[in-house]
Scaffold this motif. Structure first.
Motif, PDB file in Angstrom:
ATOM      1  N   PHE A  97      62.576  32.890 -39.470  1.00 57.74           N
ATOM      2  CA  PHE A  97      62.398  33.564 -40.761  1.00 57.74           C
ATOM      3  C   PHE A  97      63.155  34.888 -40.840  1.00 57.74           C
ATOM      4  O   PHE A  97      63.004  35.617 -41.805  1.00 57.74           O
ATOM      5  CB  PHE A  97      60.900  33.823 -40.994  1.00 57.74           C
ATOM      6  N   HIS A 142      54.623  35.474 -26.246  1.00 58.74           N
ATOM      7  CA  HIS A 142      55.448  36.470 -26.930  1.00 58.74           C
ATOM      8  C   HIS A 142      56.842  35.928 -27.210  1.00 58.74           C
ATOM      9  O   HIS A 142      57.411  36.160 -28.276  1.00 58.74           O
ATOM     10  CB  HIS A 142      55.513  37.759 -26.113  1.00 58.74           C
ATOM     11  N   TRP A 199      55.352  23.997 -37.920  1.00 57.63           N
ATOM     12  CA  TRP A 199      54.970  24.865 -39.037  1.00 57.63           C
ATOM     13  C   TRP A 199      53.541  25.387 -38.824  1.00 57.63           C
ATOM     14  O   TRP A 199      53.253  26.576 -38.987  1.00 57.63           O
ATOM     15  CB  TRP A 199      55.040  24.060 -40.343  1.00 57.63           C
ATOM     16  N   ALA A 228      53.467  27.956 -36.112  1.00 60.41           N
ATOM     17  CA  ALA A 228      53.898  29.256 -36.613  1.00 60.41           C
ATOM     18  C   ALA A 228      52.749  29.956 -37.340  1.00 60.41           C
ATOM     19  O   ALA A 228      52.500  31.151 -37.124  1.00 60.41           O
ATOM     20  CB  ALA A 228      55.100  29.088 -37.547  1.00 60.41           C
ATOM     21  N   ARG A 229      52.050  29.210 -38.161  1.00 56.91           N
ATOM     22  CA  ARG A 229      50.916  29.795 -38.880  1.00 56.91           C
ATOM     23  C   ARG A 229      49.890  30.357 -37.916  1.00 56.91           C
ATOM     24  O   ARG A 229      49.362  31.452 -38.102  1.00 56.91           O
ATOM     25  CB  ARG A 229      50.257  28.743 -39.769  1.00 56.91           C
ATOM     26  N   ILE A 273      60.501  19.836 -43.018  1.00 57.16           N
ATOM     27  CA  ILE A 273      59.678  20.705 -42.190  1.00 57.16           C
ATOM     28  C   ILE A 273      59.010  19.868 -41.100  1.00 57.16           C
ATOM     29  O   ILE A 273      58.508  18.783 -41.368  1.00 57.16           O
ATOM     30  CB  ILE A 273      58.586  21.377 -43.046  1.00 57.16           C
ATOM     31  N   SER A 296      47.521  34.792 -35.197  1.00 55.09           N
ATOM     32  CA  SER A 296      46.874  35.355 -34.008  1.00 55.09           C
ATOM     33  C   SER A 296      47.273  36.811 -33.793  1.00 55.09           C
ATOM     34  O   SER A 296      46.509  37.597 -33.237  1.00 55.09           O
ATOM     35  CB  SER A 296      47.226  34.528 -32.775  1.00 55.09           C
ATOM     36  N   VAL A 297      48.465  37.161 -34.231  1.00 57.27           N
ATOM     37  CA  VAL A 297      48.888  38.557 -34.103  1.00 57.27           C
ATOM     38  C   VAL A 297      48.423  39.358 -35.317  1.00 57.27           C
ATOM     39  O   VAL A 297      47.786  40.395 -35.179  1.00 57.27           O
ATOM     40  CB  VAL A 297      50.421  38.668 -33.974  1.00 57.27           C
ATOM     41  N   LEU A 298      48.714  38.827 -36.497  1.00 60.94           N
ATOM     42  CA  LEU A 298      48.459  39.587 -37.721  1.00 60.94           C
ATOM     43  C   LEU A 298      46.966  39.789 -38.005  1.00 60.94           C
ATOM     44  O   LEU A 298      46.594  40.759 -38.654  1.00 60.94           O
ATOM     45  CB  LEU A 298      49.134  38.895 -38.909  1.00 60.94           C
ATOM     46  N   ILE A 310      56.526  33.365 -30.135  1.00 58.88           N
ATOM     47  CA  ILE A 310      56.359  34.046 -31.418  1.00 58.88           C
ATOM     48  C   ILE A 310      57.695  34.612 -31.883  1.00 58.88           C
ATOM     49  O   ILE A 310      58.079  34.475 -33.040  1.00 58.88           O
ATOM     50  CB  ILE A 310      55.307  35.168 -31.312  1.00 58.88           C
ATOM     51  N   ALA A 311      58.405  35.228 -30.940  1.00 58.18           N
ATOM     52  CA  ALA A 311      59.700  35.820 -31.284  1.00 58.18           C
ATOM     53  C   ALA A 311      60.668  34.744 -31.768  1.00 58.18           C
ATOM     54  O   ALA A 311      61.406  34.954 -32.739  1.00 58.18           O
ATOM     55  CB  ALA A 311      60.283  36.560 -30.077  1.00 58.18           C
ATOM     56  N   ALA A 368      59.644  33.609 -35.189  1.00 53.20           N
ATOM     57  CA  ALA A 368      59.939  34.667 -36.161  1.00 53.20           C
ATOM     58  C   ALA A 368      61.423  34.670 -36.501  1.00 53.20           C
ATOM     59  O   ALA A 368      61.810  34.951 -37.635  1.00 53.20           O
ATOM     60  CB  ALA A 368      59.516  36.027 -35.614  1.00 53.20           C
ATOM     61  N   LYS A 369      62.241  34.327 -35.509  1.00 56.10           N
ATOM     62  CA  LYS A 369      63.686  34.264 -35.757  1.00 56.10           C
ATOM     63  C   LYS A 369      64.030  33.257 -36.840  1.00 56.10           C
ATOM     64  O   LYS A 369      65.011  33.422 -37.564  1.00 56.10           O
ATOM     65  CB  LYS A 369      64.413  33.882 -34.463  1.00 56.10           C
ATOM     66  N   GLU A 381      55.934  19.499 -39.402  1.00 58.92           N
ATOM     67  CA  GLU A 381      54.581  19.957 -39.735  1.00 58.92           C
ATOM     68  C   GLU A 381      53.870  20.606 -38.539  1.00 58.92           C
ATOM     69  O   GLU A 381      53.195  21.637 -38.683  1.00 58.92           O
ATOM     70  CB  GLU A 381      53.762  18.780 -40.256  1.00 58.92           C
TER      71      GLU A 381
END
Lengths: 108, 108
Positions: free
Chosen positions: A23, A13, A88, A91-92, A83, A97-99, A16-17, A20-21, A85
């Motif tokens: 973005f 968690h 990146w 992140a994907r 980037i 995994s959440v979405l 992920i947070a 996400a930051k 890789e």
DNA sequence: GATTGTGATCGCAATATTACGATAAAAGTA
DNA sequence: TACTTTTATCGTAATATTGCGATCACAATC
């Protein structure tokens, strides 16, 4: 306070947070998109593309580098950003995994 | 300052940043995951699952509701929270639109 | 009408973030 | 050595976020 209690959450968690930051600010989204599409790479070019001062862009780049999603290669007197890789991809996967684990319900 | 200059960025970049903010705190990731997996729905259950005070959880829920990614249905004396499917889908698409347009380069 | 259960809101304190001018740092060039 | 270019860092100001105790609001129940 103003300090996130990271120690009480799972590593996943927290990660992920953190990703996400990367973005979670329009300037950083713009930077990442420019780098991902290879429309810019050198710091100065990013500054030209963005409506922000050089110091501010540099600060955002530093944060993105701290998260690990970009890396910089010094090429005096320039610095070329790219980037990272692997991150990146991370992140994907983590966002996915959440979405992707949403099952519609009829609860409300 | 401390204020993001949203007006100088595109609507898309601002929206991506806003949606990313929903995931930019471990507590909110945990909340969204619980709701997506339907392991909780009622506010009180979320409070039980999270290592945070009720007031803090309520505040995170308010922020998620402001972003639009969840919705709440009052069911006195409880409130049932759910994922807003349309916005969840929007997040998937917008994140995908950025994350999937990465072409590896050999610049650095 | 008083009580209870549930959740929202208020108010506060502490820390984080955003932004930028000014300046420093680094390495090449004159 | 002085100068130039490019980027990082410092210092500062303003605003945002995080967290929680206390309290309020609301409807159901006694």
């Amino acid at each position: 306070m103003g300090v996130t209690k990271t120690e009480v959450f799972t590593d996943e968690h927290n990660r992920i947070a953190e990703l996400a930051k990367a973005f979670a600010h329009p300037a950083r989204v713009a930077i990442l998109q420019l780098l991902a599409q290879k429309k810019a790479c050198v710091c100065g070019d990013l500054v030209d593309e963005l409506p922000l001062a050089q110091a501010t862009v540099s600060q955002h780049l530093k944060e993105l580098k701290r998260i690990g999603i970009i890396k910089g290669e010094i090429n005096p007197p320039r610095v070329c950003y790219c980037i990272n890789e692997a991150v990146w991809q991370e992140a994907r996967e983590l966002f996915g995994s959440v979405l992707d684990t949403f099952t519609p319900n009829n609860c409300c």
